[in-house]
Design a protein around this motif. Structure first.
Motif, mmCIF file in Angstrom:
data_model
loop_
_atom_site.group_PDB
_atom_site.id
_atom_site.type_symbol
_atom_site.label_atom_id
_atom_site.label_comp_id
_atom_site.label_asym_id
_atom_site.label_seq_id
_atom_site.Cartn_x
_atom_site.Cartn_y
_atom_site.Cartn_z
ATOM 1 N N LEU A 1 -2.276 -4.783 -5.096
ATOM 2 C CA LEU A 1 -1.638 -4.798 -3.780
ATOM 3 C C LEU A 1 -1.430 -6.201 -3.222
ATOM 4 O O LEU A 1 -0.538 -6.414 -2.405
ATOM 5 C CB LEU A 1 -2.479 -3.981 -2.796
ATOM 6 N N GLN B 1 -5.771 1.140 3.082
ATOM 7 C CA GLN B 1 -5.383 2.065 2.026
ATOM 8 C C GLN B 1 -6.129 3.399 2.195
ATOM 9 O O GLN B 1 -5.532 4.473 2.013
ATOM 10 C CB GLN B 1 -5.658 1.475 0.645
ATOM 11 N N ALA C 1 -4.502 6.283 -4.271
ATOM 12 C CA ALA C 1 -4.895 4.889 -4.090
ATOM 13 C C ALA C 1 -4.663 4.133 -5.394
ATOM 14 O O ALA C 1 -4.657 4.717 -6.479
ATOM 15 C CB ALA C 1 -6.367 4.806 -3.692
ATOM 16 N N ILE D 1 0.843 -1.202 0.000
ATOM 17 C CA ILE D 1 0.000 0.000 0.000
ATOM 18 C C ILE D 1 0.877 1.250 0.000
ATOM 19 O O ILE D 1 0.563 2.247 -0.662
ATOM 20 C CB ILE D 1 -0.922 0.010 1.236
#
Length: 328
Positions: free
Chosen positions: A318, A300, A312, A94
């Protein structure tokens, strides 16, 4: 320059290769795994036990553990192709992915947060609200345990400006153990060491207020694309080490001490640490190693709101659960 060059190794890292049965060694594939900290920390017991008990060898792998400079550094090195696999926490992608580091978490070792808040009951009997105006120790201001601490404080109505967060590196736990600071953004090793020093600790799991993540195995997009079987084998073997700890911490302690002989004579300490990992980190996974998408999404959003990341990214960038076995 490669992480594995002599100059880089002399300047930045220390390599640890644990013994494998000689009869099998010549048939195994050499694989480098980057650890975020020295393998002598019980935090890495699942990996060390998997090595000691031959779980990697059974998958045809000879793992060479190399020490990097924290999870973010490991992620960058893995993303750059200097090693196929490495370790951080589930939060790490993240933080680094928005900066162009192409890594994902491929397994997470536990359903809870690695971090907990340790409070000296004598110095702060009122718990988290009683920490206003007081000092809290943290390893660094760029560490995921620090971010989890901020989340816990905010959930209890305590602003960051209302406390003095002191980042003192890996030795910060000693300040807490010596009762020089009343609270610590801690991990099981540090808390058990403080308890051994006589501190009456109130332990508050981060999960109660802020759902950060446990340690994770990281792989680059390229390794995921080109070497899926390598990842699958490594994850399977490591999770077997984790399952051993969860099933029988006493036997796991004996195996760990064989792998890391420096703990001979300190078996009680190791067992206490492993039991605390079981109680606060490893529990809460219906499927061992699997990553919770909702947890990643919530984290996140927090990192974005706090300005820790600039943007983001899609959740599928991720993490992946494709390499986690259906059963252990």
């Amino acid at each position: 320059m490669s992480l594995l060059s002599a100059a880089r190794a002399a300047a930045c890292i220390a390599a640890v290769s644990l013994m494998l049965p000689q009869a099998r060694a010549e048939n195994l594939r050499d694989v480098t795994y980057l650890l975020p900290a020295p393998p002598s920390l019980p935090a890495f017991a699942p990996w060390m036990i998997a090595q000691q008990k031959g779980y990697y060898a059974q998958e045809g792998l000879k793992i060479n553990f190399v020490v990097g400079k924290g999870g973010a550094d490991v992620a960058k090195q893995v993303g750059a192709g200097n090693a196929p696999l490495g370790g951080g926490v589930g939060d790490t992608p993240i933080i680094v992915r928005p900066n162009g580091v192409p890594v994902k978490a491929v397994a997470v070792l536990g359903g809870a947060s690695l971090m907990h808040l340790a409070i000296n009951r004598a110095a702060a009997p009122g718990g988290i609200p009683d920490l206003k105006g007081k000092t809290i120790g943290a390893m660094s201001y760029a560490d995921t345990t620090y971010y989890a601490l901020l989340g816990m404080l905010r959930a209890n109505g305590v602003a960051k400006s209302a406390v003095d967060i002191q980042a003192s590196g890996p030795s910060v736990w000693q300040l807490f153990a010596e009762q020089k600071i009343p609270a610590l953004a801690s991990v099981p090793e540090w808390t058990v060491s403080a308890q051994e020093a006589g501190v009456k600790v109130e332990l508050i799991p981060a999960d109660r207020y802020f759902k950060s993540m446990a340690q994770a195995i990281l792989a680059s997009d390229e390794t995921i694309r080109k070497e899926p079987e390598l990842i699958r084998k490594f994850v399977k073997a490591t999770l077997r080490g984790l399952a051993d700890i969860s099933r029988d911490p006493v036997a796991a302690t004996a195996d760990y001490v064989k792998a890391v002989p420096g703990y001979q004579g300190r078996e009680k300490y190791v067992e206490s640490v492993l039991r605390l990992y079981n109680a606060t980190v490893y529990q809460g996974q219906p499927r061992l190693g699997a990553i919770d998408p909702d947890r990643v999404a919530t984290l996140q959003a927090f990192y974005l709101n706090e300005g820790i990341i600039s943007r983001a990214v899609p959740l599928n960038d991720l993490f992946t659960n494709d390499f986690v076995p259906a059963k252990q």
